[in-house]
Design a protein around this motif. Structure first.
Motif, PDB file in Angstrom:
ATOM      1  N   TYR A  58      -5.565   3.715   8.235  1.00 34.14           N
ATOM      2  CA  TYR A  58      -5.415   5.234   7.541  1.00 34.14           C
ATOM      3  C   TYR A  58      -4.295   5.372   6.813  1.00 34.14           C
ATOM      4  O   TYR A  58      -4.526   6.209   5.739  1.00 34.14           O
ATOM      5  CB  TYR A  58      -5.170   5.669   8.815  1.00 34.14           C
ATOM      6  N   ILE A  59      -3.385   4.780   7.096  1.00 33.07           N
ATOM      7  CA  ILE A  59      -2.025   4.839   6.040  1.00 33.07           C
ATOM      8  C   ILE A  59      -2.503   4.256   4.798  1.00 33.07           C
ATOM      9  O   ILE A  59      -2.123   4.732   3.520  1.00 33.07           O
ATOM     10  CB  ILE A  59      -0.809   4.032   6.641  1.00 33.07           C
ATOM     11  N   ILE A  60      -2.947   3.049   4.836  1.00 34.18           N
ATOM     12  CA  ILE A  60      -3.397   2.301   3.568  1.00 34.18           C
ATOM     13  C   ILE A  60      -4.477   3.104   2.673  1.00 34.18           C
ATOM     14  O   ILE A  60      -4.526   3.386   1.554  1.00 34.18           O
ATOM     15  CB  ILE A  60      -3.928   1.082   3.847  1.00 34.18           C
ATOM     16  N   LEU A  61      -5.430   3.793   3.447  1.00 30.42           N
ATOM     17  CA  LEU A  61      -6.437   4.754   2.651  1.00 30.42           C
ATOM     18  C   LEU A  61      -5.855   5.918   2.119  1.00 30.42           C
ATOM     19  O   LEU A  61      -6.352   6.557   0.976  1.00 30.42           O
ATOM     20  CB  LEU A  61      -7.423   5.080   3.608  1.00 30.42           C
ATOM     21  N   GLY A  62      -4.517   6.483   2.723  1.00 27.73           N
ATOM     22  CA  GLY A  62      -3.968   7.563   1.963  1.00 27.73           C
ATOM     23  C   GLY A  62      -3.036   7.334   1.217  1.00 27.73           C
ATOM     24  O   GLY A  62      -2.423   8.341   0.562  1.00 27.73           O
ATOM     25  N   TYR A  63      -2.593   5.999   0.917  1.00 30.30           N
ATOM     26  CA  TYR A  63      -1.393   5.451   0.225  1.00 30.30           C
ATOM     27  C   TYR A  63      -1.638   6.050  -1.218  1.00 30.30           C
ATOM     28  O   TYR A  63      -0.530   6.648  -1.739  1.00 30.30           O
ATOM     29  CB  TYR A  63      -1.184   4.354   0.274  1.00 30.30           C
ATOM     30  N   PRO A  64      -2.799   6.115  -2.097  1.00 28.21           N
ATOM     31  CA  PRO A  64      -2.991   6.542  -3.447  1.00 28.21           C
ATOM     32  C   PRO A  64      -2.683   7.987  -3.441  1.00 28.21           C
ATOM     33  O   PRO A  64      -1.803   8.258  -4.345  1.00 28.21           O
ATOM     34  CB  PRO A  64      -4.277   6.218  -3.540  1.00 28.21           C
ATOM     35  N   SER A  65      -2.933   8.857  -2.612  1.00 31.15           N
ATOM     36  CA  SER A  65      -2.793  10.046  -2.665  1.00 31.15           C
ATOM     37  C   SER A  65      -1.177  10.543  -2.377  1.00 31.15           C
ATOM     38  O   SER A  65      -0.645  11.437  -3.033  1.00 31.15           O
ATOM     39  CB  SER A  65      -3.742  11.288  -1.937  1.00 31.15           C
ATOM     40  N   ILE A  66      -0.531   9.898  -1.736  1.00 30.41           N
ATOM     41  CA  ILE A  66       1.040   9.998  -1.187  1.00 30.41           C
ATOM     42  C   ILE A  66       1.849   9.556  -2.205  1.00 30.41           C
ATOM     43  O   ILE A  66       2.494  10.425  -2.962  1.00 30.41           O
ATOM     44  CB  ILE A  66       1.274   9.039   0.026  1.00 30.41           C
ATOM     45  N   ILE A  67       1.284   8.371  -3.195  1.00 32.12           N
ATOM     46  CA  ILE A  67       2.104   8.174  -4.374  1.00 32.12           C
ATOM     47  C   ILE A  67       2.003   9.171  -5.372  1.00 32.12           C
ATOM     48  O   ILE A  67       2.771   9.505  -6.172  1.00 32.12           O
ATOM     49  CB  ILE A  67       1.570   6.701  -4.756  1.00 32.12           C
TER      50      ILE A  67
END
Length: 89
Positions: free
Chosen positions: A73-82
């Motif tokens: 879940y963290i990896i999937l959300g990483y692009p939008s966090i960046i």
């Protein structure tokens, strides 16, 4: 078919709090993370519901299941966090 629903829902729910702009998110920075964790719990409930529908019962899950799904879940959300915290400014 259920796996595709779960994959699409996981990508959408992991990115949604960082893509939308609400005034609450601008005043309270921890609100995004809180909503993000709530969406993770919703995703777990969706996966349990789909598992029960597909197999008829729920299998026992230990701590490693939750650790792995949270990391995914963290990896999937990483692009939008960046995008939210590094490129949008």
């Amino acid at each position: 078919m259920n796996i595709f629903i779960l994959m699409i829902a996981s990508v959408l729910l992991s990115n949604l709090p960082f893509i939308i702009n609400l005034s609450v998110f601008n005043t309270i920075k921890a609100a995004r993370v809180f909503i993000w964790l709530i969406f993770y719990i919703l995703l777990l409930f969706l996966s349990f519901m789909l598992e029960k529908q597909e197999y008829g019962n729920l299998y026992k899950k230990e701590w490693d299941f939750y650790a792995i799904t949270f990391c995914i879940y963290i990896i999937l959300g990483y692009p939008s966090i960046i995008w939210q915290y590094l490129y949008k400014k």
